[in-house]
Write a protein that holds these residues in place. Structure first.
Motif, PDB file in Angstrom:
ATOM      1  N   UNK A 160       0.806  -1.224   0.000  1.00  0.00           N
ATOM      2  CA  UNK A 160       0.000   0.000   0.000  1.00  0.00           C
ATOM      3  C   UNK A 160       0.838   1.272   0.000  1.00  0.00           C
ATOM      4  N   UNK A 161       2.093   1.150   0.428  1.00  0.00           N
ATOM      5  CA  UNK A 161       2.931   2.339   0.578  1.00  0.00           C
ATOM      6  C   UNK A 161       4.392   1.912   0.647  1.00  0.00           C
ATOM      7  N   UNK A 162       5.290   2.894   0.721  1.00  0.00           N
ATOM      8  CA  UNK A 162       6.720   2.613   0.763  1.00  0.00           C
ATOM      9  C   UNK A 162       7.315   2.761   2.157  1.00  0.00           C
ATOM     10  N   UNK A 163       6.504   2.706   3.197  1.00  0.00           N
ATOM     11  CA  UNK A 163       6.969   2.718   4.586  1.00  0.00           C
ATOM     12  C   UNK A 163       7.996   3.822   4.855  1.00  0.00           C
ATOM     13  N   UNK A 164       7.787   4.959   4.280  1.00  0.00           N
ATOM     14  CA  UNK A 164       8.668   6.105   4.500  1.00  0.00           C
ATOM     15  C   UNK A 164       7.835   7.349   4.693  1.00  0.00           C
ATOM     16  N   UNK A 165       8.438   8.491   4.427  1.00  0.00           N
ATOM     17  CA  UNK A 165       7.704   9.746   4.547  1.00  0.00           C
ATOM     18  C   UNK A 165       6.444   9.689   3.698  1.00  0.00           C
ATOM     19  N   UNK A 166       5.352  10.120   4.247  1.00  0.00           N
ATOM     20  CA  UNK A 166       4.086  10.131   3.521  1.00  0.00           C
ATOM     21  C   UNK A 166       3.369   8.795   3.504  1.00  0.00           C
ATOM     22  N   UNK A 167       3.841   7.796   4.270  1.00  0.00           N
ATOM     23  CA  UNK A 167       3.218   6.467   4.257  1.00  0.00           C
ATOM     24  C   UNK A 167       1.766   6.528   4.729  1.00  0.00           C
ATOM     25  N   UNK A 168       1.492   7.334   5.736  1.00  0.00           N
ATOM     26  CA  UNK A 168       0.119   7.441   6.241  1.00  0.00           C
ATOM     27  C   UNK A 168      -0.828   7.964   5.184  1.00  0.00           C
ATOM     28  N   UNK A 169      -0.420   9.005   4.494  1.00  0.00           N
ATOM     29  CA  UNK A 169      -1.231   9.577   3.432  1.00  0.00           C
ATOM     30  C   UNK A 169      -1.382   8.566   2.299  1.00  0.00           C
ATOM     31  N   UNK A 170      -0.287   7.896   1.929  1.00  0.00           N
ATOM     32  CA  UNK A 170      -0.327   6.902   0.850  1.00  0.00           C
ATOM     33  C   UNK A 170      -1.265   5.756   1.206  1.00  0.00           C
ATOM     34  N   UNK A 171      -1.234   5.295   2.474  1.00  0.00           N
ATOM     35  CA  UNK A 171      -2.127   4.204   2.882  1.00  0.00           C
ATOM     36  C   UNK A 171      -3.584   4.635   2.747  1.00  0.00           C
ATOM     37  N   UNK A 172      -3.910   5.825   3.274  1.00  0.00           N
ATOM     38  CA  UNK A 172      -5.299   6.309   3.192  1.00  0.00           C
ATOM     39  C   UNK A 172      -5.767   6.425   1.747  1.00  0.00           C
ATOM     40  N   UNK A 173      -4.874   6.862   0.862  1.00  0.00           N
ATOM     41  CA  UNK A 173      -5.235   7.036  -0.549  1.00  0.00           C
ATOM     42  C   UNK A 173      -5.325   5.714  -1.301  1.00  0.00           C
ATOM     43  N   UNK A 174      -4.604   4.688  -0.866  1.00  0.00           N
ATOM     44  CA  UNK A 174      -4.542   3.438  -1.624  1.00  0.00           C
ATOM     45  C   UNK A 174      -5.335   2.293  -1.011  1.00  0.00           C
ATOM     46  N   UNK A 175      -5.806   2.413   0.236  1.00  0.00           N
ATOM     47  CA  UNK A 175      -6.423   1.268   0.912  1.00  0.00           C
ATOM     48  C   UNK A 175      -7.654   0.754   0.178  1.00  0.00           C
ATOM     49  N   UNK A 176      -8.442   1.613  -0.437  1.00  0.00           N
ATOM     50  CA  UNK A 176      -9.632   1.142  -1.143  1.00  0.00           C
ATOM     51  C   UNK A 176      -9.240   0.294  -2.353  1.00  0.00           C
ATOM     52  N   UNK A 177      -8.255   0.755  -3.129  1.00  0.00           N
ATOM     53  CA  UNK A 177      -7.780  -0.040  -4.268  1.00  0.00           C
ATOM     54  C   UNK A 177      -7.164  -1.348  -3.790  1.00  0.00           C
ATOM     55  N   UNK A 178      -6.400  -1.292  -2.706  1.00  0.00           N
ATOM     56  CA  UNK A 178      -5.802  -2.507  -2.137  1.00  0.00           C
ATOM     57  C   UNK A 178      -6.891  -3.498  -1.731  1.00  0.00           C
ATOM     58  N   UNK A 179      -7.954  -3.001  -1.115  1.00  0.00           N
ATOM     59  CA  UNK A 179      -9.054  -3.867  -0.680  1.00  0.00           C
ATOM     60  C   UNK A 179      -9.711  -4.560  -1.874  1.00  0.00           C
ATOM     61  N   UNK A 180      -9.874  -3.851  -2.982  1.00  0.00           N
ATOM     62  CA  UNK A 180     -10.441  -4.453  -4.194  1.00  0.00           C
ATOM     63  C   UNK A 180      -9.536  -5.562  -4.721  1.00  0.00           C
ATOM     64  N   UNK A 181      -8.246  -5.301  -4.743  1.00  0.00           N
ATOM     65  CA  UNK A 181      -7.281  -6.287  -5.256  1.00  0.00           C
ATOM     66  C   UNK A 181      -7.244  -7.517  -4.356  1.00  0.00           C
ATOM     67  N   UNK A 182      -7.264  -7.319  -3.047  1.00  0.00           N
ATOM     68  CA  UNK A 182      -7.256  -8.449  -2.116  1.00  0.00           C
ATOM     69  C   UNK A 182      -8.541  -9.267  -2.244  1.00  0.00           C
ATOM     70  N   UNK A 183      -9.667  -8.611  -2.428  1.00  0.00           N
ATOM     71  CA  UNK A 183     -10.935  -9.327  -2.632  1.00  0.00           C
ATOM     72  C   UNK A 183     -10.892 -10.124  -3.931  1.00  0.00           C
ATOM     73  N   UNK A 184     -10.333  -9.528  -4.980  1.00  0.00           N
ATOM     74  CA  UNK A 184     -10.197 -10.253  -6.247  1.00  0.00           C
ATOM     75  C   UNK A 184      -9.306 -11.478  -6.060  1.00  0.00           C
ATOM     76  N   UNK A 185      -8.206 -11.335  -5.332  1.00  0.00           N
ATOM     77  CA  UNK A 185      -7.316 -12.478  -5.056  1.00  0.00           C
ATOM     78  C   UNK A 185      -8.115 -13.579  -4.355  1.00  0.00           C
TER      79      UNK A 185
END
Length: 191
Positions: A160-185
């Motif tokens: 979901x993110x690169x575990x560095x600066x901005x990781x929190x923002x990146x997680x919030x922005x990507x979690x919905x797409x990640x959830x779709x991909x995990x459900x598809x898996x």
């Protein structure tokens, strides 16, 4: 903690930390929402396993931070370790090993570092990258509980993110797409 559905020995139990990661999973399988962190994951999974029937397996789906450049996509974890326990010091004090790494799968795959720290600091990321490829907050706890209960388990993580600066923002922005991909898996698996 929230269990959606009923655990039976003929179906897997899907374990996720938060609702944001579970939103597209549907109701084909029971889903356990544990809450974030090792304590919440341990307490939730141990509680539902102690209540009665065990599932055919436990599948932990979730997001993870990449500890090295270029890591993306969905991964089945091969090995998991705790990054926030001082195993060498505890061994020196007691002569016993606490928090040893766990082999999850004999197939090739990444090493996941689990700890109660949302990694968003480049120095912490670089330190963890010496031992692992991905980082999360629940995987090790789920592995320990499943292993002790004698239930097969898998840890499936989507970056979901690169575990560095901005990781929190990146997680919030990507979690919905990640959830779709995990459900598809999940929906492509043969259980």
């Amino acid at each position: 903690m929230r269990l959606l559905g009923t655990i039976t020995p003929t179906r897997p139990l899907i374990v996720v930390a938060v609702q944001e990661e579970a939103v597209y999973l549907g109701d084909a399988f029971p889903v356990l929402l544990t809450g974030m962190g090792k304590i919440n994951a341990t307490a939730a999974l141990a509680t539902v396993l102690a209540r009665g029937e065990h599932p055919s397996e436990i599948v932990n789906l979730g997001t993870a931070g990449a500890l090295r450049p270029g890591w993306a996509g969905t991964h089945q974890v091969a090995r998991v370790l705790q990054h926030d326990i001082d195993t060498p010091s505890l061994f020196a004090l007691t002569g016993k090993t606490y928090g040893a790494a766990i082999t999850v799968s004999e197939t090739a795959g990444p090493t996941l570092a689990t700890g109660d720290l949302f990694v968003s600091d480049p120095a912490a990321r670089d330190r963890l990258a010496l031992e692992a490829d991905l980082v999360d907050m629940e995987g090790y706890a789920i592995a320990v509980v499943a292993q002790r209960a004698g239930v097969p388990f898998r840890l499936i993580k989507h970056v979901s993110d690169e575990a560095g600066e901005g990781a929190g923002r990146a997680w919030r922005e990507s979690v919905d797409d990640c959830a779709k991909i995990l459900a598809d898996w999940l929906h492509t698996q043969q259980f």
